[in-house]
Design a protein around this motif. Structure first.
Motif, PDB file in Angstrom:
ATOM      1  N   GLY A   1      -0.399   4.913  -0.792  1.00  0.00           N
ATOM      2  CA  GLY A   1      -1.580   4.886   0.060  1.00  0.00           C
ATOM      3  C   GLY A   1      -1.243   4.652   1.513  1.00  0.00           C
ATOM      4  O   GLY A   1      -0.078   4.646   1.922  1.00  0.00           O
TER       5      GLY A   1
ATOM      6  N   VAL B   1       0.835  -1.208   0.000  1.00  0.00           N
ATOM      7  CA  VAL B   1       0.000   0.000   0.000  1.00  0.00           C
ATOM      8  C   VAL B   1       0.867   1.255   0.000  1.00  0.00           C
ATOM      9  O   VAL B   1       0.605   2.210  -0.748  1.00  0.00           O
ATOM     10  CB  VAL B   1      -0.946  -0.025   1.214  1.00  0.00           C
ATOM     11  CG1 VAL B   1      -1.705   1.299   1.322  1.00  0.00           C
ATOM     12  CG2 VAL B   1      -1.927  -1.182   1.101  1.00  0.00           C
TER      13      VAL B   1
ATOM     14  N   HIS C   1       2.302   2.059  -3.284  1.00  0.00           N
ATOM     15  CA  HIS C   1       1.338   2.656  -4.210  1.00  0.00           C
ATOM     16  C   HIS C   1       0.863   4.035  -3.747  1.00  0.00           C
ATOM     17  O   HIS C   1      -0.136   4.547  -4.273  1.00  0.00           O
ATOM     18  CB  HIS C   1       0.138   1.728  -4.394  1.00  0.00           C
ATOM     19  CG  HIS C   1       0.427   0.518  -5.241  1.00  0.00           C
ATOM     20  ND1 HIS C   1       1.109  -0.584  -4.767  1.00  0.00           N
ATOM     21  CD2 HIS C   1       0.142   0.248  -6.542  1.00  0.00           C
ATOM     22  CE1 HIS C   1       1.214  -1.482  -5.725  1.00  0.00           C
ATOM     23  NE2 HIS C   1       0.648  -1.007  -6.816  1.00  0.00           N
TER      24      HIS C   1
ATOM     25  N   LEU D   1      -6.144   4.437  -1.166  1.00  0.00           N
ATOM     26  CA  LEU D   1      -5.238   4.572  -2.303  1.00  0.00           C
ATOM     27  C   LEU D   1      -5.669   5.750  -3.156  1.00  0.00           C
ATOM     28  O   LEU D   1      -6.865   6.064  -3.249  1.00  0.00           O
ATOM     29  CB  LEU D   1      -5.246   3.293  -3.151  1.00  0.00           C
ATOM     30  CG  LEU D   1      -4.673   2.030  -2.495  1.00  0.00           C
ATOM     31  CD1 LEU D   1      -5.008   0.809  -3.334  1.00  0.00           C
ATOM     32  CD2 LEU D   1      -3.174   2.156  -2.316  1.00  0.00           C
TER      33      LEU D   1
END
Length: 426
Positions: free
Chosen positions: A378, A373, A376, A396
């Motif tokens: 997030g 996460v 990405h 996200l």
């Protein structure tokens, strides 16, 4: 630990060494400067008082020492004598008490030392000493100390950077070697583990087909499960190593429909959910919610979150997967009616192989989930209470829609029109 976390740890270590070095050097320069100033000030003070006392006791009234003036009744003061002298109050006091008086007087932006005493011949004399040259020497010393302090700070900064690099370089190299070892070992082990898993499955099917005793079939089933979990651990290590190697190339990122991905992951857990007599409900919008990223890594993260919820939900329990998008963020929440955990352990759940009280062991998966996460862009957090279940939420950045239709991510599609339910309390 991801590559970004390792770099942050290395930078913090270097910064800490640089700061400590700077503080030590600064303290040394300050202490040396303070000692030098104290020694010089005391030496000057002792010297000027000795000169003043000598002048007051034995100095020639018509030709006193340099920077000194002598005053007495009936004596003519020098033309360059400072204004305001002699101090008549001290003269009268000495005549009356016959005791010496010493003081410091500030006049004309400078300081004067004044000593009034009775000489051996009974004459009252007042000696005045100008301190402007001594004060100028002190100002020069302070300037030199300030320059030394600046040079010391610069030297501390340079020394701290050099020492930081020299001291932390072995740590950075050790971390790099550790990453390479994990990657190489995982790659080398992946093939034999896969072969062992396949052979174990084949033996289990043959055992069932030939009617082998139940205890042998159960032993082979446990072997298949153990080898399968070993393969999952290797997959986690490989994914963690790839994330630690650095951010993925932009070409590796694709728009991923998180709604379709979540439904596909839920469908893959259908057999396990039925065996555990657990109800799983997906609550998502009828339209896609795209995020930019690596589909396989996101699938692994969502799969870990759902697998974790299934593993911690008792028979007859309920799991709710809720998706939504607002203000440029896609949110995926997995809530279950399991044992929950202490609120103080919420952050520690994402540590590798953390073992909590009622929560049990969470293993490598949640730590890898956070790495994916974070990779990405997030965040992920957890909330829960003992006996009231747990809730894990992934956030996200909302991505752009693909130029053409994107096939659902996963091996089995899930009907998009699942009924909408309200997420349960944790």
């Amino acid at each position: 630990m991801s590559a970004a976390s390792e770099r942050d740890a290395v930078r913090r270590a270097r910064r800490r060494i640089a700061v400590l070095t700077g503080v030590i050097i600064t303290l040394l320069v300050t202490v040396v400067g303070g000692v030098a100033d104290t020694v010089m000030t005391r030496a000057q003070s002792d010297q000027v008082w000795r000169e003043l006392r000598y002048g007051a006791e034995r100095g020639d009234l018509s030709s006193p020492p340099v920077c000194t003036w002598l005053f007495a009744r009936g004596a003519t003061a020098l033309p360059n004598a400072p204004a305001g002298f002699p101090v008549e109050a001290d003269m009268r006091q000495v005549r009356r008490t016959r005791e010496t008086v010493e003081r410091t007087v500030r006049r004309d932006d400078t300081r004067y030392l004044v000593r009034t005493q009775v000489r051996a011949d009974g004459r009252v004399v007042q000696a005045v000493l100008d301190l402007r040259f001594q004060l100028a020497d002190r100002r020069h010393l302070w300037f030199a100390l300030a320059v030394a302090e600046v040079v010391g700070l610069l030297a501390a900064a340079v020394t701290g950077v050099v020492l930081g690099r020299l001291a932390v370089s072995p740590l950075a190299e050790a971390l790099a070697r550790q990453r390479r070892f994990v990657t190489d070992a995982s790659h080398e082990l992946r093939t034999p583990v896969t072969q062992a898993y396949t052979r174990a499955q084949l033996l289990a099917r043959q055992a069932a087909a030939h009617g082998m005793p139940a205890r042998h079939r159960e032993g082979l089933a446990r072997l298949v499960g153990s080898v399968g979990r070993l393969g999952e651990v290797l997959d986690d290590l490989l994914l963690s190593a790839s994330l630690a190697a650095g951010p993925a190339r932009p070409s590796d990122h694709r728009p991923v429909d998180l709604v379709a991905l979540a439904r596909s992951v839920v469908a893959e857990e259908a057999d396990r959910v039925r065996e555990g007599r657990i109800t799983v409900v997906v609550d998502g919008p009828p339209h896609p919610l795209f995020v930019d990223g690596v589909g396989s890594a996101l699938r692994r993260a969502v799969g870990e979150l759902l697998s974790n919820a299934v593993g911690h939900t008792p028979a007859g329990g309920r799991i709710e997967v809720v998706l939504g998008g607002a203000r440029g963020t896609v949110t995926l929440t997995v809530a279950n009616t399991g044992a929950g955990f202490e609120p103080a352990e919420a952050e520690r759940l994402f540590e590798r192989f953390h073992r909590g009280g009622a929560a049990g062991r969470y293993g490598l998966g949640l730590a890898l989930l956070r790495e994916v996460v974070t990779h990405h862009g997030g965040t992920v957090d957890a909330t829960g209470r003992p006996g009231h279940g747990a809730r894990f939420t992934i956030r996200l950045p909302l991505g752009g829609s693909p130029p053409a239709a994107v096939a659902p991510t996963g091996r089995r599609a899930v009907r998009p029109g699942a009924r909408r339910v309200r997420a349960g309390r944790t």
